[in-house]
Design a protein around this motif. Structure first.
Motif, short mmCIF file in Angstrom:
data_model
loop_
_atom_site.label_atom_id
_atom_site.label_comp_id
_atom_site.label_asym_id
_atom_site.label_seq_id
_atom_site.Cartn_x
_atom_site.Cartn_y
_atom_site.Cartn_z
N TRP A 1 0.84 -1.20 0.00
CA TRP A 1 0.00 0.00 0.00
C TRP A 1 0.87 1.25 0.00
O TRP A 1 1.94 1.27 0.61
N LEU A 2 0.37 2.30 -0.66
CA LEU A 2 1.04 3.59 -0.69
C LEU A 2 0.06 4.65 -0.17
O LEU A 2 -1.07 4.74 -0.66
N TYR A 3 0.51 5.44 0.79
CA TYR A 3 -0.29 6.52 1.37
C TYR A 3 0.53 7.80 1.32
O TYR A 3 1.67 7.82 1.78
N VAL A 4 -0.05 8.88 0.78
CA VAL A 4 0.68 10.15 0.74
C VAL A 4 -0.26 11.29 1.12
O VAL A 4 -1.39 11.38 0.62
N TRP A 5 0.22 12.13 2.04
CA TRP A 5 -0.53 13.30 2.45
C TRP A 5 -0.11 14.47 1.59
O TRP A 5 1.08 14.69 1.37
N THR A 6 -1.10 15.20 1.12
CA THR A 6 -0.85 16.43 0.36
C THR A 6 -1.58 17.55 1.07
O THR A 6 -2.46 17.29 1.90
N PRO A 7 -1.29 18.80 0.76
CA PRO A 7 -2.05 19.89 1.37
C PRO A 7 -3.55 19.79 1.09
O PRO A 7 -4.36 20.39 1.81
N GLY B 1 -5.18 16.81 1.16
CA GLY B 1 -5.68 15.60 1.81
C GLY B 1 -4.89 14.36 1.43
O GLY B 1 -3.92 14.43 0.67
N TRP B 2 -5.30 13.23 1.98
CA TRP B 2 -4.62 11.95 1.75
C TRP B 2 -5.00 11.35 0.41
O TRP B 2 -6.16 11.33 0.02
N LEU B 3 -4.00 10.79 -0.27
CA LEU B 3 -4.20 9.96 -1.46
C LEU B 3 -3.61 8.59 -1.15
O LEU B 3 -2.68 8.48 -0.35
N ALA B 4 -4.15 7.57 -1.79
CA ALA B 4 -3.66 6.22 -1.53
C ALA B 4 -3.81 5.36 -2.77
O ALA B 4 -4.57 5.68 -3.68
N SER B 5 -3.08 4.25 -2.76
CA SER B 5 -3.15 3.31 -3.86
C SER B 5 -2.59 1.97 -3.41
O SER B 5 -1.66 1.92 -2.61
N PRO B 6 -3.15 0.88 -3.95
CA PRO B 6 -2.42 -0.39 -3.80
C PRO B 6 -1.12 -0.25 -4.58
O PRO B 6 -1.07 0.47 -5.59
#
Length: 172
Positions: free
Chosen positions: A100-106, A108-113
């Motif tokens: 899993w990949l989780y990234v916070w941006t100004p 909000g959160w984005l994610a992806s398998p």
């Protein structure tokens, strides 16, 4: 078996840092925790400064780290820098490693398998980067890119939860 993830944070200039998360990384576990407890930029900065973490907890102080709690060397635990914004994050950390990949941006959160499954044997036997001429490799890469859909974290959690046994129509 551990489910692994990469957690990152990107600033408005497109620069970022990321850390490894070793256990409990599914969207309904770590993803939900990130969404519910880590929606403030300062808290996310505190989390990233911890370096590689074994288990995400509700606060950075409670989070179990490899460096602080398991005496792993800081050189292998420290956050890693990336550039290129969210595109750079997903390009850098897409690999057969994390699920899993989780990234916070100004915004909000984005994610992806990260990948739909293990790479073909040629990934391990030919070289670190198999030649594009290998049809097995090209097909796996195509499926992986189709599979990897970046989306808001709350959408990923909803989609993931709907696939779990006992969810959906007829479940009680």
């Amino acid at each position: 078996m551990a489910t692994r993830a990469i957690i990152g944070k990107v600033d408005r200039r497109g620069n970022g840092q990321a850390i490894y998360l070793g256990h409990g990384c599914h969207p309904d576990d770590a993803g939900a925790m990130l969404l519910e407890r880590y929606s403030d930029a300062e808290l996310i900065d505190q989390l990233i400064r911890l370096g590689a973490i074994a288990r995400l907890e509700p606060t950075p102080e409670e989070t179990v780290t490899y460096f602080r709690d398991h005496d792993a060397p800081w050189e292998i635990c420290q956050p890693y820098a990336f550039s290129g914004g969210t595109e750079g994050f997903f390009a850098e950390y897409w690999s057969p490693g994390p699920e899993w990949l989780y990234v916070w941006t100004p915004d909000g959160w984005l994610a992806s398998p990260a990948t739909p499954g293990a790479p073909p044997e040629c990934y391990y036997t030919n070289s670190r980067t198999p030649p594009d001429s290998n049809p097995e490799w090209r097909e796996w890469l195509r499926r992986t890119r189709e599979f990897q859909r970046r989306q808001p974290l709350h959408s990923l959690i909803d989609a993931y939860s709907a696939q779990l046994p006992g969810s959906g129509e007829g479940s009680s």
